[in-house]
Design a protein around this motif. Sequence first.
Motif, PDB file in Angstrom:
ATOM      1  N   LEU A 162       5.642 -19.749 -24.400  1.00 41.14           N
ATOM      2  CA  LEU A 162       4.836 -20.741 -25.107  1.00 41.14           C
ATOM      3  C   LEU A 162       4.062 -20.147 -26.278  1.00 41.14           C
ATOM      4  CD1 LEU A 162       3.386 -22.579 -21.975  1.00 41.14           C
ATOM      5  CD2 LEU A 162       5.436 -23.133 -23.282  1.00 41.14           C
ATOM      6  N   LEU A 163       4.255 -18.860 -26.540  1.00 40.10           N
ATOM      7  CA  LEU A 163       3.452 -18.178 -27.544  1.00 40.10           C
ATOM      8  C   LEU A 163       4.124 -18.080 -28.900  1.00 40.10           C
ATOM      9  CD1 LEU A 163       2.122 -15.233 -25.332  1.00 40.10           C
ATOM     10  CD2 LEU A 163       0.936 -17.353 -25.940  1.00 40.10           C
ATOM     11  N   GLY A 164       5.401 -18.415 -28.958  1.00 38.54           N
ATOM     12  CA  GLY A 164       6.115 -18.266 -30.213  1.00 38.54           C
ATOM     13  C   GLY A 164       6.520 -16.817 -30.449  1.00 38.54           C
ATOM     14  N   THR A 165       7.113 -16.569 -31.601  1.00 37.04           N
ATOM     15  CA  THR A 165       7.606 -15.226 -31.899  1.00 37.04           C
ATOM     16  C   THR A 165       6.997 -14.652 -33.171  1.00 37.04           C
ATOM     17  OG1 THR A 165       9.491 -16.175 -33.088  1.00 37.04           O
ATOM     18  CG2 THR A 165       9.801 -15.664 -30.752  1.00 37.04           C
ATOM     19  N   GLY A 166       6.079 -15.351 -33.790  1.00 41.87           N
ATOM     20  CA  GLY A 166       5.509 -14.892 -35.049  1.00 41.87           C
ATOM     21  C   GLY A 166       4.413 -13.867 -34.880  1.00 41.87           C
ATOM     22  N   SER A 167       3.757 -13.575 -35.986  1.00 37.96           N
ATOM     23  CA  SER A 167       2.714 -12.550 -35.993  1.00 37.96           C
ATOM     24  C   SER A 167       1.467 -12.982 -35.230  1.00 37.96           C
ATOM     25  CB  SER A 167       2.342 -12.205 -37.441  1.00 37.96           C
ATOM     26  OG  SER A 167       1.875 -13.370 -38.117  1.00 37.96           O
ATOM     27  N   GLY A 168       1.306 -14.291 -35.024  1.00 36.15           N
ATOM     28  CA  GLY A 168       0.123 -14.772 -34.314  1.00 36.15           C
ATOM     29  C   GLY A 168       0.278 -14.822 -32.807  1.00 36.15           C
TER      30      GLY A 168
END
Length: 267
Positions: A162-168
């Motif tokens: 659920l956190l995504g894969t980007g820098s954030g």
Amino acid sequence: MTRDVSRPTLVAIAVVAFALANVVHEGVGHGGACLLAGGRALSLSAVHFDSDLEGLAPTARKWVAAGGTLANLALGLLAGAALLAARGAPGPGRFFLWLSMTANLLQAAGYWLFSGVGNIGDWAAVVGGWTPHWAFRLGLAALGGAAYWAVVLLSLHELSPLLGTGSGRLQRAVSLTVIPYLAGGILYVAAGLLNPVGARLVLISAAAASFGGTSGMAWMAQLLRNERRFPPLDGPTLLIPRSVPWLVAGVAVTLLFVLVLGPGIRF
């Protein structure tokens, strides 16, 4: 905080999840075990359940002591099962299930570790009188430590998609773990300060169960820096928009928990 996560809604969800874990521990766990064993309930607060166990066998008394942790364990496993079945659920509801699973299982495992190391609390009462006593304390501490680490890994495994894969990714993980941790701890301590027994319970119950028992939430996100062990996973990024129903529930639960369960209810 990322723009797609509402901090007030996140706090409201945390308040409901932590309050539920507390009521399940004290009321359902200790209280239910007391009634099943034939005892008499005397009072219930946010930090303790008081009962008259006069005439009960030692084994029955131990079940009453163990009931709180066992109830948290059951609720945590139930929330985990619901989380697996709710892959397509909206963000706030799914996060509530994740947080309920995490908080309840961490509190259960943390209590074993706490009682084993400090010889205090419910599980000190459970193993009291068993010999060799040091071996049972050591076993409790080992069980609690191993279970606690396992819960942290399970929790991150369910949160990672659920956190995504980007820098954030790391920033999002910190927000979703540390903010609920602080909100739950403040809720427990605020209610605990009003307890009718004394300030000692604020330390050994309210603060121990929240800031201590769920302390894994304060640092677990940092494990995600090891992307070899916790690789970024493709999946829908968790969205927690501003939710009026959750905000209303958070305010209502806070008032009831602090102002009613804080001072306690006598039966």
